[in-house]
Design an enzyme around this catalytic site. Structure first.
Site, PDB file in Angstrom:
ATOM      1  N   LYS A 145       0.867  -1.190   0.000  1.00 17.26           N
ATOM      2  CA  LYS A 145       0.000   0.000   0.000  1.00 17.26           C
ATOM      3  C   LYS A 145       0.898   1.234   0.000  1.00 17.26           C
ATOM      4  O   LYS A 145       1.692   1.412   0.927  1.00 17.26           O
ATOM      5  CB  LYS A 145      -0.882   0.038   1.242  1.00 17.26           C
ATOM      6  N   GLU A 187       0.920  -1.539  17.654  1.00 16.68           N
ATOM      7  CA  GLU A 187       0.578  -2.250  16.403  1.00 16.68           C
ATOM      8  C   GLU A 187       0.980  -3.728  16.500  1.00 16.68           C
ATOM      9  O   GLU A 187       0.329  -4.595  15.930  1.00 16.68           O
ATOM     10  CB  GLU A 187       1.269  -1.610  15.199  1.00 16.68           C
ATOM     11  N   GLU A 239      -7.190  -6.144  -0.336  1.00 13.18           N
ATOM     12  CA  GLU A 239      -8.171  -5.885   0.708  1.00 13.18           C
ATOM     13  C   GLU A 239      -9.603  -6.133   0.261  1.00 13.18           C
ATOM     14  O   GLU A 239     -10.483  -5.293   0.421  1.00 13.18           O
ATOM     15  CB  GLU A 239      -8.017  -4.449   1.231  1.00 13.18           C
ATOM     16  N   ARG A 243      -7.885  -9.020   4.391  1.00 14.46           N
ATOM     17  CA  ARG A 243      -6.885  -8.007   4.752  1.00 14.46           C
ATOM     18  C   ARG A 243      -7.459  -6.975   5.723  1.00 14.46           C
ATOM     19  O   ARG A 243      -6.721  -6.324   6.452  1.00 14.46           O
ATOM     20  CB  ARG A 243      -6.330  -7.339   3.474  1.00 14.46           C
ATOM     21  N   ASN A 247      -7.025  -4.092  10.108  1.00 14.67           N
ATOM     22  CA  ASN A 247      -7.547  -2.793  10.556  1.00 14.67           C
ATOM     23  C   ASN A 247      -8.113  -2.849  11.976  1.00 14.67           C
ATOM     24  O   ASN A 247      -8.749  -1.891  12.423  1.00 14.67           O
ATOM     25  CB  ASN A 247      -8.637  -2.291   9.597  1.00 14.67           C
ATOM     26  N   HIS A 254      -8.549   5.808  13.689  1.00 15.81           N
ATOM     27  CA  HIS A 254      -8.556   6.838  12.641  1.00 15.81           C
ATOM     28  C   HIS A 254      -9.451   8.016  13.027  1.00 15.81           C
ATOM     29  O   HIS A 254      -9.122   9.177  12.769  1.00 15.81           O
ATOM     30  CB  HIS A 254      -9.033   6.250  11.311  1.00 15.81           C
TER      31      HIS A 254
HETATM   32  N1  LIG Z   1       1.323   1.493   3.805  1.00 15.61           N
HETATM   33  C1  LIG Z   1       0.835   0.897   4.863  1.00 15.61           C
HETATM   34  O1  LIG Z   1       0.408  -0.255   4.818  1.00 15.61           O
HETATM   35  C2  LIG Z   1       0.821   1.634   6.173  1.00 15.61           C
HETATM   36  C3  LIG Z   1       0.512   0.957   7.357  1.00 15.61           C
HETATM   37  C4  LIG Z   1       0.568   1.658   8.566  1.00 15.61           C
HETATM   38  C5  LIG Z   1       0.918   2.996   8.584  1.00 15.61           C
HETATM   39  N2  LIG Z   1       1.203   3.633   7.396  1.00 15.61           N
HETATM   40  C6  LIG Z   1       1.609   5.053   7.395  1.00 15.61           C
HETATM   41  O2  LIG Z   1       2.833   5.166   8.096  1.00 15.61           O
HETATM   42  C7  LIG Z   1       2.955   6.515   8.573  1.00 15.61           C
HETATM   43  C8  LIG Z   1       3.492   6.485   9.990  1.00 15.61           C
HETATM   44  O3  LIG Z   1       4.757   5.898   9.970  1.00 15.61           O
HETATM   45  P1  LIG Z   1       5.784   6.041  11.186  1.00 15.61           P
HETATM   46  O4  LIG Z   1       5.078   5.760  12.445  1.00 15.61           O
HETATM   47  O5  LIG Z   1       6.972   5.259  10.827  1.00 15.61           O
HETATM   48  O6  LIG Z   1       6.072   7.622  11.231  1.00 15.61           O
HETATM   49  P2  LIG Z   1       7.193   8.527  10.523  1.00 15.61           P
HETATM   50  O7  LIG Z   1       7.573   8.004   9.215  1.00 15.61           O
HETATM   51  O8  LIG Z   1       6.687   9.931  10.591  1.00 15.61           O
HETATM   52  O9  LIG Z   1       8.432   8.374  11.514  1.00 15.61           O
HETATM   53  C9  LIG Z   1       8.328   8.844  12.840  1.00 15.61           C
HETATM   54  C10 LIG Z   1       9.476   9.788  13.203  1.00 15.61           C
HETATM   55  O10 LIG Z   1      10.637   9.016  13.470  1.00 15.61           O
HETATM   56  C11 LIG Z   1      11.748   9.517  12.723  1.00 15.61           C
HETATM   57  N3  LIG Z   1      12.609   8.375  12.483  1.00 15.61           N
HETATM   58  C12 LIG Z   1      12.427   7.370  11.608  1.00 15.61           C
HETATM   59  N4  LIG Z   1      13.343   6.416  11.776  1.00 15.61           N
HETATM   60  C13 LIG Z   1      14.153   6.846  12.778  1.00 15.61           C
HETATM   61  C14 LIG Z   1      15.277   6.285  13.420  1.00 15.61           C
HETATM   62  N5  LIG Z   1      15.725   5.065  13.131  1.00 15.61           N
HETATM   63  N6  LIG Z   1      15.867   7.004  14.398  1.00 15.61           N
HETATM   64  C15 LIG Z   1      15.392   8.228  14.760  1.00 15.61           C
HETATM   65  N7  LIG Z   1      14.309   8.789  14.214  1.00 15.61           N
HETATM   66  C16 LIG Z   1      13.696   8.094  13.223  1.00 15.61           C
HETATM   67  C17 LIG Z   1      11.117  10.121  11.506  1.00 15.61           C
HETATM   68  O11 LIG Z   1      11.969  11.057  10.906  1.00 15.61           O
HETATM   69  C18 LIG Z   1       9.863  10.754  12.112  1.00 15.61           C
HETATM   70  O12 LIG Z   1      10.157  11.997  12.683  1.00 15.61           O
HETATM   71  C19 LIG Z   1       1.585   7.146   8.450  1.00 15.61           C
HETATM   72  O13 LIG Z   1       1.609   8.056   7.374  1.00 15.61           O
HETATM   73  C20 LIG Z   1       0.663   5.977   8.119  1.00 15.61           C
HETATM   74  O14 LIG Z   1      -0.417   6.348   7.303  1.00 15.61           O
HETATM   75  C21 LIG Z   1       1.165   2.973   6.219  1.00 15.61           C
END
Ligand SMILES: NC(=O)c1ccc[n+]([C@@H]2O[C@H](COP(=O)([O-])OP(=O)(O)OC[C@H]3O[C@@H](n4cnc5c(N)ncnc54)[C@H](O)[C@@H]3O)[C@@H](O)[C@H]2O)c1
Length: 306
Positions: A145, A187, A239, A243, A247, A254
């Site tokens: 996704k 998660e 999905e 899938r 959720n 959300h």
């Molecule tokens: N595609 C999918 O199936 C799917 C599933 C769940 C969530 N998502 C998406 O994922 C996003 C959230 O992802 P997230 O929680 O990773 O947030 P993010 O990508 O914003 O990362 C969180 C923070 O951590 C920092 N960071 C990342 N790796 C780091 C590291 N190793 N050391 C220090 N800092 C680090 C980033 O710069 C950021 O400030 C949302 O946009 C959500 O919609 C997508």
């Protein structure tokens, strides 16, 4: 190195998991992509690029890639069509070709955005996920996704586009802020609840080691969650039905995120609240025993404050 196969016919790929794997990301990509792939465009944000960009760049160089690095802003507010369009421009200006590869280095925001750029540039080029948050390692980097947000809603613009490889270096979690690590752990509890009682019990039992980021325990968690997600995606890539199980906790989660303007809760925290709400509803409907509902509550509570 742990290796997990995601079997999706011609879109199949591997998830490779190990401590220190960033240094092997180039050779692993070379093996997955073949010799024709000439250039690698690493898309990352300021924070992650500063921490890990040079290592990934070196590794891809070593594997014979001509490497370019594109750094975008950090945070959900940069997960937009505007960021994607600026990345498209970067690729066009450098005449990136269909046989080249995009490398998404960062959390879920980078993975979703860079994946979307890969899905849409030249009608789709290959990409490699190198997730660096726990949430991205157990969830967003697997399953294909991709997408960006629209002013009217989150993740409304996107495409299904599977990566060619996922490289998970669990050591990168060492620099992750503790709150981000906990968000990923919520998660992880989700996977235990929906698919794997043993995993659920192990998370509850080993929560302190996980919160400290103990390498062996984290590696087991990441591998198990990836296997569960891969199984679900293999059966229902787009999905249609199954899938949606992924959720769990996300309906209320959300809603909470939207109602608070995506500022108050990290995604995983909102899912933590959402799982509590869904469990209560399930208990009231007679679908979940009180003891199980309480075990879910307790596991969430022990991860930390919501
Ligand atoms: N595609 C999918 O199936 C799917 C599933 C769940 C969530 N998502 C998406 O994922 C996003 C959230 O992802 P997230 O929680 O990773 O947030 P993010 O990508 O914003 O990362 C969180 C923070 O951590 C920092 N960071 C990342 N790796 C780091 C590291 N190793 N050391 C220090 N800092 C680090 C980033 O710069 C950021 O400030 C949302 O946009 C959500 O919609 C997508």
């Amino acid at each position: 190195m742990k290796s997990i196969a995601v079997r999706l016919k011609e879109r199949s790929y591997h998830i490779r998991i190990d401590a220190g794997l960033l240094d092997e990301s180039g050779p692993l990509a070379r093996a997955a992509l073949g010799e024709r792939s000439r250039r690698a465009i690493i898309i990352s944000n300021d924070t992650v690029s500063r921490l890990y960009g040079a290592r990934v760049e070196r590794s891809f160089h070593r594997a014979g890639f001509d490497v370019h690095r594109l750094t975008v802003g950090d945070g959900e507010r940069h997960k937009t069509l505007r960021t994607a369009a600026s990345a498209h421009t970067f690729l066009i200006e450098r005449r990136v070709e269909r046989s080249d590869v995009i490398v998404a280095l960062g959390g879920g925001v980078i993975g979703d955005t860079a994946g979307f750029v890969a899905a849409t540039y030249l009608r789709g080029i290959r990409f490699v996920q190198v997730p660096t948050t726990l949430l991205a390692q157990i969830d967003s980097s697997v399953g294909g996704k991709t997408g960006v947000n629209h002013p009217l809603g989150k993740n409304l613009i996107g495409a299904f586009h599977q990566p060619s490889l996922v490289v998970i270096d669990t050591e990168t979690l060492g620099s992750l802020p503790p709150r981000e690590l906990r968000a990923g752990l919520f998660e992880a509890i989700k996977y235990g609840v929906i698919r794997d009682r043993l995993l659920f019990d192990r998370i509850a039992r080993e929560i302190e080691r996980l919160k400290r980021g103990e390498p062996a325990e984290v590696a087991h968690l990441v591998a198990r969650c990836c296997r569960i997600k891969a199984d679900v995606v293999e059966r229902d890539e787009r999905e249609g039905d199954l899938r949606r199980i992924l959720n769990f906790g996300h309906t209320v989660g959300h809603a909470l995120e939207a109602a608070t303007g995506y500022r108050r809760f990290l995604h995983g925290e909102a899912v933590g609240h959402g799982m509590r709400a869904a469990s209560l509803i399930a208990e009231r409907m007679g679908l979940l025993q009180t003891g199980d509902r309480m075990a879910i509550e307790e596991a969430i509570r022990r991860v930390g404050p919501l």
